[in-house]
Design a protein around this motif. Structure first.
Motif, PDB file in Angstrom:
ATOM      1  N   LEU A   4       0.809  -1.217   0.000  1.00 20.41           N
ATOM      2  CA  LEU A   4       0.000   0.000   0.000  1.00 20.41           C
ATOM      3  C   LEU A   4       0.844   1.269   0.000  1.00 20.41           C
ATOM      4  CD1 LEU A   4      -2.805   1.360   0.240  1.00 20.41           C
ATOM      5  CD2 LEU A   4      -2.543   1.177   2.718  1.00 20.41           C
ATOM      6  N   PHE A   5       1.911   1.280   0.799  1.00 21.47           N
ATOM      7  CA  PHE A   5       2.669   2.513   0.993  1.00 21.47           C
ATOM      8  C   PHE A   5       3.959   2.615   0.180  1.00 21.47           C
ATOM      9  CE2 PHE A   5       0.230   2.188   5.012  1.00 21.47           C
ATOM     10  CZ  PHE A   5      -0.531   3.332   4.844  1.00 21.47           C
ATOM     11  N   VAL A   6       4.418   1.519  -0.420  1.00 22.86           N
ATOM     12  CA  VAL A   6       5.659   1.571  -1.199  1.00 22.86           C
ATOM     13  C   VAL A   6       5.440   1.083  -2.633  1.00 22.86           C
ATOM     14  CG1 VAL A   6       8.042   0.762  -1.369  1.00 22.86           C
ATOM     15  CG2 VAL A   6       7.083   1.307   0.871  1.00 22.86           C
ATOM     16  N   THR A   7       4.989  -0.158  -2.786  1.00 17.92           N
ATOM     17  CA  THR A   7       4.915  -0.749  -4.125  1.00 17.92           C
ATOM     18  C   THR A   7       3.911  -0.017  -5.015  1.00 17.92           C
ATOM     19  OG1 THR A   7       5.508  -2.884  -3.162  1.00 17.92           O
ATOM     20  CG2 THR A   7       4.621  -2.902  -5.400  1.00 17.92           C
ATOM     21  N   THR A   8       2.715   0.212  -4.541  1.00 13.05           N
ATOM     22  CA  THR A   8       1.701   0.890  -5.356  1.00 13.05           C
ATOM     23  C   THR A   8       2.086   2.338  -5.664  1.00 13.05           C
ATOM     24  OG1 THR A   8      -0.007  -0.594  -4.521  1.00 13.05           O
ATOM     25  CG2 THR A   8      -0.747   1.478  -5.532  1.00 13.05           C
ATOM     26  N   PRO A   9       2.553   3.133  -4.688  1.00 14.74           N
ATOM     27  CA  PRO A   9       3.023   4.480  -5.043  1.00 14.74           C
ATOM     28  C   PRO A   9       4.201   4.462  -6.028  1.00 14.74           C
ATOM     29  CG  PRO A   9       2.622   4.362  -2.698  1.00 14.74           C
ATOM     30  CD  PRO A   9       2.504   2.963  -3.229  1.00 14.74           C
ATOM     31  N   ALA A  10       5.068   3.468  -5.922  1.00 13.99           N
ATOM     32  CA  ALA A  10       6.179   3.362  -6.877  1.00 13.99           C
ATOM     33  C   ALA A  10       5.640   3.108  -8.280  1.00 13.99           C
ATOM     34  CB  ALA A  10       7.134   2.251  -6.455  1.00 13.99           C
ATOM     35  N   MET A  11       4.609   2.280  -8.385  1.00 13.59           N
ATOM     36  CA  MET A  11       3.994   2.033  -9.688  1.00 13.59           C
ATOM     37  C   MET A  11       3.401   3.328 -10.253  1.00 13.59           C
ATOM     38  SD  MET A  11       0.747  -0.372 -10.705  1.00 13.59           S
ATOM     39  CE  MET A  11      -0.356   0.699  -9.796  1.00 13.59           C
ATOM     40  N   VAL A  12       2.696   4.072  -9.420  1.00 12.62           N
ATOM     41  CA  VAL A  12       2.086   5.330  -9.867  1.00 12.62           C
ATOM     42  C   VAL A  12       3.170   6.322 -10.294  1.00 12.62           C
ATOM     43  CG1 VAL A  12       0.726   7.326  -9.110  1.00 12.62           C
ATOM     44  CG2 VAL A  12      -0.005   5.003  -8.504  1.00 12.62           C
ATOM     45  N   LEU A  13       4.225   6.441  -9.507  1.00 12.66           N
ATOM     46  CA  LEU A  13       5.333   7.341  -9.846  1.00 12.66           C
ATOM     47  C   LEU A  13       5.991   6.912 -11.164  1.00 12.66           C
ATOM     48  CD1 LEU A  13       6.981   9.788  -8.922  1.00 12.66           C
ATOM     49  CD2 LEU A  13       8.486   8.197  -7.698  1.00 12.66           C
ATOM     50  N   THR A  14       6.159   5.611 -11.350  1.00 11.71           N
ATOM     51  CA  THR A  14       6.716   5.102 -12.608  1.00 11.71           C
ATOM     52  C   THR A  14       5.872   5.550 -13.787  1.00 11.71           C
ATOM     53  OG1 THR A  14       7.655   3.153 -11.520  1.00 11.71           O
ATOM     54  CG2 THR A  14       7.263   2.996 -13.891  1.00 11.71           C
ATOM     55  N   TRP A  15       4.568   5.401 -13.667  1.00  8.39           N
ATOM     56  CA  TRP A  15       3.666   5.802 -14.747  1.00  8.39           C
ATOM     57  C   TRP A  15       3.731   7.312 -15.003  1.00  8.39           C
ATOM     58  CZ3 TRP A  15       1.358   3.430 -18.554  1.00  8.39           C
ATOM     59  CH2 TRP A  15       1.129   2.061 -18.460  1.00  8.39           C
ATOM     60  N   LEU A  16       3.689   8.096 -13.936  1.00  3.94           N
ATOM     61  CA  LEU A  16       3.685   9.550 -14.113  1.00  3.94           C
ATOM     62  C   LEU A  16       4.962  10.049 -14.786  1.00  3.94           C
ATOM     63  CD1 LEU A  16       2.092  10.704 -10.728  1.00  3.94           C
ATOM     64  CD2 LEU A  16       1.027  10.671 -12.999  1.00  3.94           C
ATOM     65  N   ILE A  17       6.103   9.597 -14.299  1.00  6.88           N
ATOM     66  CA  ILE A  17       7.368  10.043 -14.880  1.00  6.88           C
ATOM     67  C   ILE A  17       7.523   9.501 -16.296  1.00  6.88           C
ATOM     68  CG2 ILE A  17       9.880   9.922 -14.704  1.00  6.88           C
ATOM     69  CD1 ILE A  17       9.514   9.889 -11.639  1.00  6.88           C
ATOM     70  N   GLY A  18       7.190   8.224 -16.483  1.00  5.92           N
ATOM     71  CA  GLY A  18       7.315   7.624 -17.813  1.00  5.92           C
ATOM     72  C   GLY A  18       6.449   8.333 -18.852  1.00  5.92           C
ATOM     73  N   LEU A  19       5.222   8.619 -18.493  1.00  5.21           N
ATOM     74  CA  LEU A  19       4.346   9.340 -19.432  1.00  5.21           C
ATOM     75  C   LEU A  19       4.847  10.752 -19.691  1.00  5.21           C
ATOM     76  CD1 LEU A  19       0.840   8.084 -18.258  1.00  5.21           C
ATOM     77  CD2 LEU A  19       2.059   7.472 -20.373  1.00  5.21           C
ATOM     78  N   HIS A  20       5.338  11.416 -18.650  1.00  3.02           N
ATOM     79  CA  HIS A  20       5.912  12.760 -18.831  1.00  3.02           C
ATOM     80  C   HIS A  20       7.089  12.720 -19.812  1.00  3.02           C
ATOM     81  CE1 HIS A  20       7.402  16.765 -17.997  1.00  3.02           C
ATOM     82  NE2 HIS A  20       8.590  16.219 -17.752  1.00  3.02           N
ATOM     83  N   LEU A  21       7.986  11.759 -19.625  1.00  2.00           N
ATOM     84  CA  LEU A  21       9.141  11.641 -20.524  1.00  2.00           C
ATOM     85  C   LEU A  21       8.688  11.333 -21.949  1.00  2.00           C
ATOM     86  CD1 LEU A  21      11.617   9.648 -18.248  1.00  2.00           C
ATOM     87  CD2 LEU A  21      11.846  12.041 -18.983  1.00  2.00           C
ATOM     88  N   ALA A  22       7.706  10.451 -22.097  1.00  2.00           N
ATOM     89  CA  ALA A  22       7.228  10.083 -23.429  1.00  2.00           C
ATOM     90  C   ALA A  22       6.606  11.276 -24.148  1.00  2.00           C
ATOM     91  CB  ALA A  22       6.228   8.936 -23.327  1.00  2.00           C
ATOM     92  N   VAL A  23       5.844  12.070 -23.418  1.00  2.00           N
ATOM     93  CA  VAL A  23       5.237  13.258 -24.023  1.00  2.00           C
ATOM     94  C   VAL A  23       6.315  14.288 -24.356  1.00  2.00           C
ATOM     95  CG1 VAL A  23       3.752  15.247 -23.531  1.00  2.00           C
ATOM     96  CG2 VAL A  23       2.962  12.943 -22.988  1.00  2.00           C
ATOM     97  N   THR A  24       7.211  14.534 -23.421  1.00  2.00           N
ATOM     98  CA  THR A  24       8.250  15.550 -23.603  1.00  2.00           C
ATOM     99  C   THR A  24       9.146  15.250 -24.807  1.00  2.00           C
ATOM    100  OG1 THR A  24       8.258  16.004 -21.234  1.00  2.00           O
ATOM    101  CG2 THR A  24      10.201  16.696 -22.480  1.00  2.00           C
ATOM    102  N   PHE A  25       9.498  13.994 -24.997  1.00  2.00           N
ATOM    103  CA  PHE A  25      10.451  13.636 -26.047  1.00  2.00           C
ATOM    104  C   PHE A  25       9.796  13.041 -27.291  1.00  2.00           C
ATOM    105  CE2 PHE A  25      12.930  13.841 -22.171  1.00  2.00           C
ATOM    106  CZ  PHE A  25      13.916  14.742 -22.574  1.00  2.00           C
ATOM    107  N   GLY A  26       8.476  13.065 -27.357  1.00  2.00           N
ATOM    108  CA  GLY A  26       7.772  12.635 -28.559  1.00  2.00           C
ATOM    109  C   GLY A  26       7.877  11.147 -28.856  1.00  2.00           C
TER     110      GLY A  26
END
Length: 141
Positions: free
Chosen positions: A54-76
């Motif tokens: 609840l406090f580590v694995t799931t937030p890490a998954m959410v953070l992975t998605w947020l950063i990954g999507l940001h990078l994908a959008v930023t770099f096309g």
């Protein structure tokens, strides 16, 4: 510098997510309903693992998605085919974590039923992770 920092945070979040998912896989695979002296120890381990998820694995998954999507959008990267395959594998790993979390919750509620396909959770995590790493490093298409 910002790209390097975001990439480092993304990789660290992935490591926490996949490490937690693998640990849950192995716990679900090896745990049996306990009675007698072993039951309190099993329940303590189950509670600790549920909190970690609840406090580590799931937030890490959410953070992975947020950063990954940001990078994908930023770099096309959405114009490239490899990112879509990577996203498919990542969606599968996200769904697997949801299945694992539900299985932990059922175990905590007293279910003695073995989760379906529990033998495949760890191998699927490893194979999907290897595919993602290959796609990111090679960018074949």
């Amino acid at each position: 510098m910002t790209y390097q920092l975001l990439k480092m945070l993304h990789v660290a979040a992935v490591a926490a997510w996949l490490g937690g998912s693998l640990f849950v896989s192995l716990f679900l695979l090896s745990s049996q309903p306990q009675e007698g002296d072993e039951a309190p120890k099993e329940r303590r381990m189950l509670g600790a693992l549920r909190r970690w998820t609840l406090f580590v694995t799931t937030p890490a998954m959410v953070l992975t998605w947020l950063i990954g999507l940001h990078l994908a959008v930023t770099f096309g990267w959405f114009a490239m085919s490899w990112i879509w395959i990577k996203i498919g594998f990542a969606l599968g790993l996200s769904a697997l974590l949801g299945i694992q979390t539900a299985a932990l919750r059922r175990m905590a509620d007293g279910s003695a039923r073995r989760p379906p396909l529990v033998d495949l959770y760890a191998p699927v995590t490893v194979v999907a992770s290897a595919a993602i790493v290959t796609l990111v490093v090679v960018k074949p298409f």
